[in-house]
Scaffold this motif. Structure first.
Motif, PDB file in Angstrom:
ATOM      1  N   ILE A 184       0.849  -1.189   0.000  1.00  0.00           N
ATOM      2  CA  ILE A 184       0.000   0.000   0.000  1.00  0.00           C
ATOM      3  C   ILE A 184       0.887   1.242   0.000  1.00  0.00           C
ATOM      4  CG2 ILE A 184      -1.665   1.364   1.328  1.00  0.00           C
ATOM      5  CD1 ILE A 184      -3.040  -1.163   2.087  1.00  0.00           C
ATOM      6  N   GLY A 185       0.821   1.973  -1.108  1.00  0.00           N
ATOM      7  CA  GLY A 185       1.542   3.219  -1.232  1.00  0.00           C
ATOM      8  C   GLY A 185       0.603   4.399  -1.057  1.00  0.00           C
ATOM      9  N   PRO A 186       1.108   5.621  -1.298  1.00  0.00           N
ATOM     10  CA  PRO A 186       0.298   6.817  -1.069  1.00  0.00           C
ATOM     11  C   PRO A 186      -1.008   6.852  -1.864  1.00  0.00           C
ATOM     12  CG  PRO A 186       2.612   7.414  -1.291  1.00  0.00           C
ATOM     13  CD  PRO A 186       2.507   5.956  -1.634  1.00  0.00           C
ATOM     14  N   VAL A 187      -0.963   6.480  -3.145  1.00  0.00           N
ATOM     15  CA  VAL A 187      -2.171   6.557  -3.976  1.00  0.00           C
ATOM     16  C   VAL A 187      -3.178   5.497  -3.548  1.00  0.00           C
ATOM     17  CG1 VAL A 187      -3.075   6.398  -6.327  1.00  0.00           C
ATOM     18  CG2 VAL A 187      -0.880   7.540  -5.903  1.00  0.00           C
ATOM     19  N   THR A 188      -2.703   4.281  -3.285  1.00  0.00           N
ATOM     20  CA  THR A 188      -3.600   3.205  -2.851  1.00  0.00           C
ATOM     21  C   THR A 188      -4.241   3.535  -1.510  1.00  0.00           C
ATOM     22  OG1 THR A 188      -2.176   1.641  -3.995  1.00  0.00           O
ATOM     23  CG2 THR A 188      -3.759   0.727  -2.438  1.00  0.00           C
ATOM     24  N   TYR A 189      -3.475   4.116  -0.608  1.00  0.00           N
ATOM     25  CA  TYR A 189      -4.018   4.518   0.694  1.00  0.00           C
ATOM     26  C   TYR A 189      -5.192   5.483   0.512  1.00  0.00           C
ATOM     27  CZ  TYR A 189      -4.195   7.049   5.155  1.00  0.00           C
ATOM     28  OH  TYR A 189      -4.604   7.663   6.313  1.00  0.00           O
ATOM     29  N   ARG A 190      -4.998   6.479  -0.349  1.00  0.00           N
ATOM     30  CA  ARG A 190      -6.080   7.445  -0.589  1.00  0.00           C
ATOM     31  C   ARG A 190      -7.309   6.752  -1.164  1.00  0.00           C
ATOM     32  NH1 ARG A 190      -2.447  11.269  -2.790  1.00  0.00           N
ATOM     33  NH2 ARG A 190      -3.132  10.682  -4.862  1.00  0.00           N
ATOM     34  N   ARG A 191      -7.074   5.865  -2.114  1.00  0.00           N
ATOM     35  CA  ARG A 191      -8.217   5.195  -2.754  1.00  0.00           C
ATOM     36  C   ARG A 191      -8.978   4.306  -1.766  1.00  0.00           C
ATOM     37  NH1 ARG A 191      -5.320   3.637  -8.520  1.00  0.00           N
ATOM     38  NH2 ARG A 191      -5.635   5.668  -9.508  1.00  0.00           N
ATOM     39  N   LEU A 192      -8.252   3.660  -0.879  1.00  0.00           N
ATOM     40  CA  LEU A 192      -8.928   2.819   0.112  1.00  0.00           C
ATOM     41  C   LEU A 192      -9.806   3.653   1.036  1.00  0.00           C
ATOM     42  CD1 LEU A 192      -6.045   0.341   0.958  1.00  0.00           C
ATOM     43  CD2 LEU A 192      -8.301  -0.303   0.087  1.00  0.00           C
ATOM     44  N   LEU A 193      -9.309   4.812   1.466  1.00  0.00           N
ATOM     45  CA  LEU A 193     -10.116   5.654   2.341  1.00  0.00           C
ATOM     46  C   LEU A 193     -11.286   6.287   1.593  1.00  0.00           C
ATOM     47  CD1 LEU A 193      -7.654   7.448   4.775  1.00  0.00           C
ATOM     48  CD2 LEU A 193      -8.998   5.385   5.089  1.00  0.00           C
ATOM     49  N   GLU A 194     -11.059   6.597   0.314  1.00  0.00           N
ATOM     50  CA  GLU A 194     -12.175   7.124  -0.485  1.00  0.00           C
ATOM     51  C   GLU A 194     -13.285   6.085  -0.638  1.00  0.00           C
ATOM     52  OE1 GLU A 194      -9.815   8.052  -3.806  1.00  0.00           O
ATOM     53  OE2 GLU A 194      -8.992   9.861  -2.875  1.00  0.00           O
ATOM     54  N   ARG A 195     -12.871   4.828  -0.741  1.00  0.00           N
ATOM     55  CA  ARG A 195     -13.836   3.765  -0.996  1.00  0.00           C
ATOM     56  C   ARG A 195     -14.510   3.271   0.286  1.00  0.00           C
ATOM     57  NH1 ARG A 195     -12.474  -1.602  -4.621  1.00  0.00           N
ATOM     58  NH2 ARG A 195     -14.383  -2.781  -4.218  1.00  0.00           N
ATOM     59  N   TYR A 196     -13.734   3.181   1.391  1.00  0.00           N
ATOM     60  CA  TYR A 196     -14.273   2.566   2.608  1.00  0.00           C
ATOM     61  C   TYR A 196     -14.498   3.552   3.753  1.00  0.00           C
ATOM     62  CZ  TYR A 196     -13.528  -1.763   0.189  1.00  0.00           C
ATOM     63  OH  TYR A 196     -13.595  -2.764  -0.750  1.00  0.00           O
ATOM     64  N   ARG A 197     -14.041   4.790   3.565  1.00  0.00           N
ATOM     65  CA  ARG A 197     -14.376   5.896   4.456  1.00  0.00           C
ATOM     66  C   ARG A 197     -13.649   5.887   5.793  1.00  0.00           C
ATOM     67  NH1 ARG A 197     -19.029   4.522   1.848  1.00  0.00           N
ATOM     68  NH2 ARG A 197     -20.001   3.361   3.547  1.00  0.00           N
ATOM     69  N   THR A 198     -13.319   4.747   6.354  1.00  0.00           N
ATOM     70  CA  THR A 198     -12.544   4.690   7.596  1.00  0.00           C
ATOM     71  C   THR A 198     -11.402   3.698   7.426  1.00  0.00           C
ATOM     72  OG1 THR A 198     -13.775   2.881   8.638  1.00  0.00           O
ATOM     73  CG2 THR A 198     -14.652   5.115   8.930  1.00  0.00           C
ATOM     74  N   PRO A 199     -10.282   3.920   8.124  1.00  0.00           N
ATOM     75  CA  PRO A 199      -9.177   2.958   8.006  1.00  0.00           C
ATOM     76  C   PRO A 199      -9.545   1.584   8.537  1.00  0.00           C
ATOM     77  CG  PRO A 199      -8.714   4.616   9.680  1.00  0.00           C
ATOM     78  CD  PRO A 199      -9.918   5.083   8.947  1.00  0.00           C
ATOM     79  N   ALA A 200     -10.399   1.516   9.563  1.00  0.00           N
ATOM     80  CA  ALA A 200     -10.802   0.209  10.095  1.00  0.00           C
ATOM     81  C   ALA A 200     -11.556  -0.594   9.041  1.00  0.00           C
ATOM     82  CB  ALA A 200     -11.660   0.398  11.351  1.00  0.00           C
ATOM     83  N   ALA A 201     -12.481   0.056   8.319  1.00  0.00           N
ATOM     84  CA  ALA A 201     -13.235  -0.645   7.275  1.00  0.00           C
ATOM     85  C   ALA A 201     -12.321  -1.073   6.135  1.00  0.00           C
ATOM     86  CB  ALA A 201     -14.352   0.258   6.757  1.00  0.00           C
ATOM     87  N   ALA A 202     -11.341  -0.230   5.795  1.00  0.00           N
ATOM     88  CA  ALA A 202     -10.398  -0.590   4.734  1.00  0.00           C
ATOM     89  C   ALA A 202      -9.559  -1.798   5.136  1.00  0.00           C
ATOM     90  CB  ALA A 202      -9.502   0.602   4.408  1.00  0.00           C
ATOM     91  N   LEU A 203      -9.111  -1.839   6.374  1.00  0.00           N
ATOM     92  CA  LEU A 203      -8.341  -2.988   6.850  1.00  0.00           C
ATOM     93  C   LEU A 203      -9.161  -4.267   6.781  1.00  0.00           C
ATOM     94  CD1 LEU A 203      -6.623  -1.333   9.941  1.00  0.00           C
ATOM     95  CD2 LEU A 203      -5.416  -2.299   7.965  1.00  0.00           C
ATOM     96  N   ASP A 204     -10.421  -4.190   7.169  1.00  0.00           N
ATOM     97  CA  ASP A 204     -11.301  -5.368   7.115  1.00  0.00           C
ATOM     98  C   ASP A 204     -11.489  -5.866   5.689  1.00  0.00           C
ATOM     99  OD1 ASP A 204     -11.620  -5.359   9.837  1.00  0.00           O
ATOM    100  OD2 ASP A 204     -13.530  -4.279   9.809  1.00  0.00           O
ATOM    101  N   ALA A 205     -11.462  -4.942   4.717  1.00  0.00           N
ATOM    102  CA  ALA A 205     -11.739  -5.311   3.327  1.00  0.00           C
ATOM    103  C   ALA A 205     -10.526  -5.869   2.591  1.00  0.00           C
ATOM    104  CB  ALA A 205     -12.270  -4.090   2.567  1.00  0.00           C
ATOM    105  N   LEU A 206      -9.325  -5.673   3.126  1.00  0.00           N
ATOM    106  CA  LEU A 206      -8.115  -6.042   2.385  1.00  0.00           C
ATOM    107  C   LEU A 206      -8.076  -7.500   1.941  1.00  0.00           C
ATOM    108  CD1 LEU A 206      -5.320  -4.055   4.261  1.00  0.00           C
ATOM    109  CD2 LEU A 206      -6.317  -3.549   2.036  1.00  0.00           C
ATOM    110  N   PRO A 207      -8.345  -8.483   2.810  1.00  0.00           N
ATOM    111  CA  PRO A 207      -8.282  -9.877   2.337  1.00  0.00           C
ATOM    112  C   PRO A 207      -9.269 -10.154   1.214  1.00  0.00           C
ATOM    113  CG  PRO A 207      -8.274  -9.791   4.738  1.00  0.00           C
ATOM    114  CD  PRO A 207      -8.606  -8.405   4.261  1.00  0.00           C
ATOM    115  N   ARG A 208     -10.477  -9.605   1.317  1.00  0.00           N
ATOM    116  CA  ARG A 208     -11.498  -9.833   0.288  1.00  0.00           C
ATOM    117  C   ARG A 208     -11.078  -9.208  -1.044  1.00  0.00           C
ATOM    118  NH1 ARG A 208     -15.098  -7.439   2.700  1.00  0.00           N
ATOM    119  NH2 ARG A 208     -15.350  -5.520   1.513  1.00  0.00           N
ATOM    120  N   LEU A 209     -10.514  -8.003  -0.978  1.00  0.00           N
ATOM    121  CA  LEU A 209     -10.085  -7.334  -2.210  1.00  0.00           C
ATOM    122  C   LEU A 209      -8.965  -8.112  -2.890  1.00  0.00           C
ATOM    123  CD1 LEU A 209     -10.034  -3.629  -0.970  1.00  0.00           C
ATOM    124  CD2 LEU A 209     -11.634  -4.619  -2.610  1.00  0.00           C
TER     125      LEU A 209
END
Length: 370
Positions: A17-42
């Motif tokens: 996860i680099g700077p651009v991917t980090y931004r996209r994850l937060l744009e998509r999942y709105r919170t870092p906790a939700a993004a972390l939960d989604a990582l294995p599924r993605l």
């Protein structure tokens, strides 16, 4: 919020996860906790058997504690204390460690950079120039030997300075500048992207250079040989819409060749601080600052996007190659909506099949089509 900081840090330190991917994850999942939960599924959606390696809660808390103990604090992209000019760049670091006066990062800044193996005249010019500039703006440099050291010392005589370092705040480099780093941290500001304990390596310095450029409205190159790190900083500045200046030097001195080349390419010739201040813009060039990309939303807004289908992955992969391609071109040609295209690219990156690059570009990694 401590929990939010801990989750942001865990997301930033996650494998791949680099700077651009980090931004996209937060744009998509709105919170870092939700993004972390989604990582294995993605990752599984894009063909990877296991999710990326994620920093543990204990390791995140340990890094936060060690940073505070060393006198620094982490500031995350989107927070009020994050440097506003740096936040405009395409690959702004998701978090920074600030050691010193954080408010200094919000001031108008000019960078002064140059070679480590600098001439006596070059060092004198850098110190004089920085002392004059620091009466009006904060002077940013990289704490390296030679020109950088002279620029910091000059700025400390009459104003303020920011040192951007390549390693952790507890790993002064070069070692003979440890006292200077402590002095700047006590009176001014030291900034790094590196986590506590990081020993600087060659690959860290270009990343440091993009921060120097991103903090500044303009970059002054005092002495630079061809293919030097200072020219990398100047290129980052140009890409971010910042002004580039250069002090001319003798054509007989190879240490001046890079700066002279910049002048031939259109950099503003500098003989005094007035040459810089008279040409320093109030803001970065409007056409070059970071703008929202297709499918991109501010943090915390917009609906979540469902995982993409295998057919969508195949369709986007067919348009990619090892040569970087603009995401806008992929959006136009893939017949998916902009949010769906961004979702596919995010899943492919988390699976290790594509790489997102600065400038809203993406490239296929070796074996990415397998």
């Amino acid at each position: 919020m401590p929990d939010d900081h801990r989750d942001r840090l865990r997301l930033i330190r996650t494998e791949g996860i680099g700077p651009v991917t980090y931004r996209r994850l937060l744009e998509r999942y709105r919170t870092p906790a939700a993004a972390l939960d989604a990582l294995p599924r993605l990752a599984r959606a894009a063909g990877r058997q296991t999710g990326p390696a994620v920093m543990s809660v204990a390791d995140a808390e340990r890094e936060l504690d060690r940073t505070r103990t060393a006198g620094g604090r982490l500031v995350f992209l989107g927070e009020a204390d994050y440097p506003k000019l740096l936040a405009l760049t395409d690959d702004a670091p998701p978090c920074l460690v600030l050691h010193g006066d954080a408010a200094l990062a919000q001031r108008r800044c000019v960078a002064a950079v140059g070679g480590r193996n600098a001439s006596a005249n070059g060092q004198r010019m850098a110190e004089t120039l920085a002392a004059e500039l620091a009466q009006t703006v904060a002077v940013v440099s990289g704490l390296a030997r030679g020109i950088d050291t002279a620029a910091h010392l000059g700025a400390l005589r009459s104003g303020r300075t920011i040192a951007v370092i390549a390693g952790g705040i507890d790993q002064p480099y070069p070692p003979d500048n440890a006292a200077l780093q402590r002095r700047i941290a006590e009176s001014d500001l030291v900034i790094t992207e590196a986590c506590i304990g990081t020993v600087p390596q060659a690959r860290h310095f270009p990343r440091r250079n993009r921060i120097i450029a991103g903090l500044s409205l303009g970059v002054v190159v005092v002495e630079a040989a061809p293919r030097s790190g200072s020219l990398i900083t100047a290129r980052f500045a140009q890409e971010a819409g910042r002004e580039v200046f250069a002090v001319p030097g003798s054509p007989l001195d190879p240490r001046a060749r890079g700066g002279n080349d910049l002048i031939r390419q259109g950099a503003i010739l500098v003989e005094s601080a007035a040459d810089v201040l008279d040409n320093l813009p109030q803001a970065p060039t409007e056409a070059r600052v970071r703008r929202a990309k297709p499918g991109e939303l501010p943090f915390g807004e917009g609906p979540a996007v469902a995982p993409a289908s295998p057919e969508a992955h195949s369709h986007v992969l067919a348009l990619l190659s090892p040569e970087p391609t603009m995401v806008d071109d992929i959006v136009r040609r893939c017949q998916l909506s902009p949010p769906a295209t961004v979702a596919v690219l995010l899943e492919l990156e988390l699976s290790g099949r594509v790489e997102t690059l600065p400038g809203n570009r993406v490239a296929l990694l070796p074996g990415g089509t397998d």
